[in-house]
Write an enzyme that holds these catalytic residues in place. Sequence first.
Site, PDB file in Angstrom:
ATOM      1  N   HIS A 245       0.842  -1.122  -0.119  1.00 32.01           N
ATOM      2  CA  HIS A 245      -0.092  -0.022   0.001  1.00 32.01           C
ATOM      3  C   HIS A 245       0.918   1.449   0.141  1.00 32.01           C
ATOM      4  O   HIS A 245       0.816   2.118  -0.850  1.00 32.01           O
ATOM      5  CB  HIS A 245      -0.798   0.057   1.173  1.00 32.01           C
ATOM      6  N   GLU A 246       1.832   1.377   0.900  1.00 31.46           N
ATOM      7  CA  GLU A 246       2.477   2.571   0.995  1.00 31.46           C
ATOM      8  C   GLU A 246       3.432   2.556  -0.050  1.00 31.46           C
ATOM      9  O   GLU A 246       3.907   3.895  -0.574  1.00 31.46           O
ATOM     10  CB  GLU A 246       3.316   2.603   2.495  1.00 31.46           C
ATOM     11  N   HIS A 249       2.140   4.454  -2.965  1.00 33.55           N
ATOM     12  CA  HIS A 249       2.010   5.749  -3.192  1.00 33.55           C
ATOM     13  C   HIS A 249       3.194   6.510  -3.991  1.00 33.55           C
ATOM     14  O   HIS A 249       2.936   7.537  -4.547  1.00 33.55           O
ATOM     15  CB  HIS A 249       1.862   6.518  -1.571  1.00 33.55           C
ATOM     16  N   TYR A 260      -3.818  14.741  -3.319  1.00 34.46           N
ATOM     17  CA  TYR A 260      -4.070  14.264  -2.170  1.00 34.46           C
ATOM     18  C   TYR A 260      -5.332  14.934  -1.297  1.00 34.46           C
ATOM     19  O   TYR A 260      -5.115  15.476  -0.337  1.00 34.46           O
ATOM     20  CB  TYR A 260      -2.979  14.106  -1.191  1.00 34.46           C
ATOM     21  N   GLU A 269      -5.707   7.023  -2.400  1.00 33.90           N
ATOM     22  CA  GLU A 269      -5.689   5.605  -1.301  1.00 33.90           C
ATOM     23  C   GLU A 269      -6.272   4.593  -1.809  1.00 33.90           C
ATOM     24  O   GLU A 269      -5.820   3.257  -1.561  1.00 33.90           O
ATOM     25  CB  GLU A 269      -6.348   6.432  -0.185  1.00 33.90           C
ATOM     26  N   ASP A 342      -9.669  14.688   7.431  1.00 34.00           N
ATOM     27  CA  ASP A 342      -8.902  13.550   6.720  1.00 34.00           C
ATOM     28  C   ASP A 342      -8.773  13.901   5.064  1.00 34.00           C
ATOM     29  O   ASP A 342      -8.699  13.274   4.020  1.00 34.00           O
ATOM     30  CB  ASP A 342      -9.612  12.305   6.831  1.00 34.00           C
ATOM     31  N   HIS A 347      -9.267   8.737   3.325  1.00 29.15           N
ATOM     32  CA  HIS A 347      -9.263   7.325   3.572  1.00 29.15           C
ATOM     33  C   HIS A 347     -10.631   6.737   3.811  1.00 29.15           C
ATOM     34  O   HIS A 347     -11.111   5.437   3.703  1.00 29.15           O
ATOM     35  CB  HIS A 347      -8.564   7.066   5.193  1.00 29.15           C
TER      36      HIS A 347
END
Length: 429
Positions: A245-246, A249, A260, A269, A342, A347
Amino acid sequence: MSTRNHHVCSVVPPYLLNAIADSSHNEDHIRESARNALTVHKNYVGKREKRFAALCAPRGSRAAASITRQQSIVPDHMLQHIADCEEVDDDTRACARRDLEHIRKVHAKYQEAQGLRTDSGQKTLTAAEQPAEDSSKTYRAVYDANHDSNEDHLPGKVLRVEGQKASKDESANEAYDNAGLVLSFYNDIFNWKSIDNHNMHVISSVHFGVNYENAFWDPEVAQMVYGDGHTFLTNFTGAVDVIGHELTHAVTEHTSPLDYTGQSGALNEHVSDVFGIMIKQRVENETADKADWLIGENCLMPGVKGVALRSMKAPGTAYDDPRFGKDPQPANFKDFKVTQEDNGGVHLYSGIPNKAFYLASVAFGGYSWEKAGKIWWETMNSGQIPARCTFIQFADVTVDKAEELFGDDAAAVVRKAWKDVGVVRKSHA
């Protein structure tokens, strides 16, 4: 599904940290730990927002010019360590020596051309001024942050580098090995080399902060950062979907940068969840119909009422516990509401396109990366995704790519998946 403790945790969304921090059912030290994690989260998300905004700025603008190429440079001391390390195989040492010699020559030529010198008292190159390294090998390196939560002190003390035998630190080994699984997925399935398709080196720091319950990609220093977890959440380095996932990015930075914020941020995301879940399914050798589609399965500690941090199959059902609150992700666009929290719900609302991807994958059958994953990958590499992309714009491109790759029937499958989550064009009478 394997019940091993590997590949079970995922990055923690801010609404969950807020719920832990606000719940009177939690002890004070737990609430304080969640608040501390939120502080770090706001810091790196702010960096991520600025970076994607700069990436999406018109070429030549001040914002675009502010982007450094720091992530394409391996520190000289790291290459020197690899070149000198007796535990590293001969081929890796030779590659490190070659790359070290090359980058030093490039730096020297650059300095000579600019009238710069590296001896004491003279100007040295900043990260932004250093030219990108041309390397045919991707290096992994894992460092120990030594429980320091100051990101200015990253990466920390080196624990393991490319080609080196396993460290005594299990977290370092997990971070190293799982980063390798992510890189293998991108290379084997999409012929994409590392993060930027130019063998960008993958640096990670473990043991970040004290009882820090999260993991993240820091866009400013271009590396992975892992906390050790605490009362509720742990084992981030053992979670290949976290790392997938990270690191995605960062891949998004090099394919279709998405602002974002708002819907484009939720898509940002979403893309990370999509590739994180595919990587996990590949590791577990699961077809789309057999997988549970849970992000962070078994991440919640015993006694917590829930199964995961997120569910791509059924957003909003991952957990329901007085200490966590109820999973707030909506599964349909009809429940989308503009919010300032957020970064506009990046998210929160990622669950809507997540479910569309799940529906398309199951409808196609087989492994998720064979058709649905390839469609999403081609979408991100199409050049047709604007910085402020909306859900319907993204959906339209996936339908077009499905038709190009697999024909009309595939396009109909993808369009139905989006329609089933409420992402449809408005009709005008």
